[in-house]
Write an enzyme that holds these catalytic residues in place. Sequence first.
Site, PDB file in Angstrom:
ATOM      1  CG  ASP A 198      34.810 -38.353  14.087  1.00  0.00           C
ATOM      2  OD1 ASP A 198      33.609 -38.054  13.998  1.00  0.00           O
ATOM      3  OD2 ASP A 198      35.428 -38.944  13.188  1.00  0.00           O
TER       4      ASP A 198
HETATM    5  C1  LIG Z   1      29.072 -26.320  25.158  1.00  0.00           C
HETATM    6  C2  LIG Z   1      29.853 -27.296  24.388  1.00  0.00           C
HETATM    7  C3  LIG Z   1      31.271 -27.001  24.185  1.00  0.00           C
HETATM    8  C4  LIG Z   1      29.236 -28.400  23.943  1.00  0.00           C
HETATM    9  C5  LIG Z   1      29.870 -29.458  23.125  1.00  0.00           C
HETATM   10  C6  LIG Z   1      28.908 -30.612  23.008  1.00  0.00           C
HETATM   11  C7  LIG Z   1      29.453 -31.695  22.104  1.00  0.00           C
HETATM   12  C8  LIG Z   1      30.133 -32.860  22.750  1.00  0.00           C
HETATM   13  C9  LIG Z   1      29.281 -31.582  20.768  1.00  0.00           C
HETATM   14  C10 LIG Z   1      29.776 -32.566  19.770  1.00  0.00           C
HETATM   15  C11 LIG Z   1      28.915 -32.480  18.534  1.00  0.00           C
HETATM   16  C12 LIG Z   1      29.324 -33.336  17.385  1.00  0.00           C
HETATM   17  C13 LIG Z   1      28.554 -33.132  16.135  1.00  0.00           C
HETATM   18  C14 LIG Z   1      30.331 -34.246  17.480  1.00  0.00           C
HETATM   19  C15 LIG Z   1      30.758 -35.194  16.411  1.00  0.00           C
HETATM   20  O1  LIG Z   1      30.342 -36.540  16.755  1.00  0.00           O
HETATM   21  P1  LIG Z   1      29.321 -37.245  15.790  1.00  0.00           P
HETATM   22  O2  LIG Z   1      27.928 -36.792  16.166  1.00  0.00           O
HETATM   23  O3  LIG Z   1      29.709 -36.917  14.366  1.00  0.00           O
HETATM   24  O4  LIG Z   1      29.451 -38.784  16.060  1.00  0.00           O
HETATM   25  P2  LIG Z   1      29.905 -39.916  14.992  1.00  0.00           P
HETATM   26  O5  LIG Z   1      31.296 -39.544  14.541  1.00  0.00           O
HETATM   27  O6  LIG Z   1      29.870 -41.196  15.781  1.00  0.00           O
HETATM   28  O7  LIG Z   1      28.911 -39.894  13.872  1.00  0.00           O
END
Ligand SMILES: CC(C)=CCC/C(C)=C/CC/C(C)=C/COP(=O)(O)OP(=O)(O)O
Length: 283
Positions: A42
């Site tokens: 997160d």
């Molecule tokens: C190949 C592989 C394993 C790739 C992983 C790539 C990766 C780091 C994906 C995370 C995606 C995601 C929606 C995270 C949540 O943070 P958020 O976007 O909800 O951020 P926020 O909490 O600040 O809104």
Amino acid sequence: MENQADSLIGRLSQSSLAYIRRLLFRVLSVGPIPNHLAFILDGNRRYARKWKLGEGMGHRAGFLSLMSLMKYCCELGVKYVTIYAFSIDNFRRKPHEVQGVMDLMLEKIEGLLKEESIVNQYGVRVHFIGNLKLLSDPVRLAAERAMKATSNNNNCILLVCVAYTSTDEILHATVESCEDKLSEIRSLGRLQNGEISPEKCGAAVSLADVEKHIYMGVAPDPDILVRTSGETRLSNFLLWQTSTCLLYSPKALWPEIGLPHLVWAVLNFQRINPYMEKTRKQL
Ligand SMILES: CC(C)=CCC/C(C)=C/CC/C(C)=C/COP(=O)(O)OP(=O)(O)O
């Protein structure tokens, strides 16, 4: 000349850090080491906003943190690492944002297959967990390739939950268990008039049947669940598997997570492990 000196200093500090880490892990290993760590990644977008980075850069930084953490977990002897990479609910985000994460995922999955990747250096087997039919063809095919290419690695296992929610996982496992039960009953010729009520079929399904079909059945339940950015909700992640697990929610945003957080989580696990073992036995 200056560049060479810089890179030598860089290499030396890398190797002394690795040495200190090894010592630290040796001390930690005096106590029990968790078998399975799960992470809710997160705070990636908030990290990008905090540092005024371009859109998508938070997720890129998040991937780098994931790779460092994976490396530390392998060195420490943690066998399973599960991450919540993309939930089914995340598909409701703005289309260009969903596309951005999917493009990153495709790029990084392909990167994982390269020889110099952490997956190959540390012998990590990769599983993709979730309703993979919901992924675009290129991402799903890349995920399948990665699972196949790493299937002989057995040092550590990385479970990447994509297109995943716990309720979808439980529903899918329940439907499959009922279908199994139905064909079992049919094959035993127990159906008189060719029909069976859903109640009867449901009553015949056991907990063990459902667990056989749960996507996460390839791993034991996690010992620690870490959710970064100070949030203390489970957000439909591993609801079936977290009844006895330690929850830890550091204030750090996901790209800021590092070795100190891992060490703190393990120390807390070691502190409460005797109690957790007792609870598990009583279940
Ligand atoms: C190949 C592989 C394993 C790739 C992983 C790539 C990766 C780091 C994906 C995370 C995606 C995601 C929606 C995270 C949540 O943070 P958020 O976007 O909800 O951020 P926020 O909490 O600040 O809104």
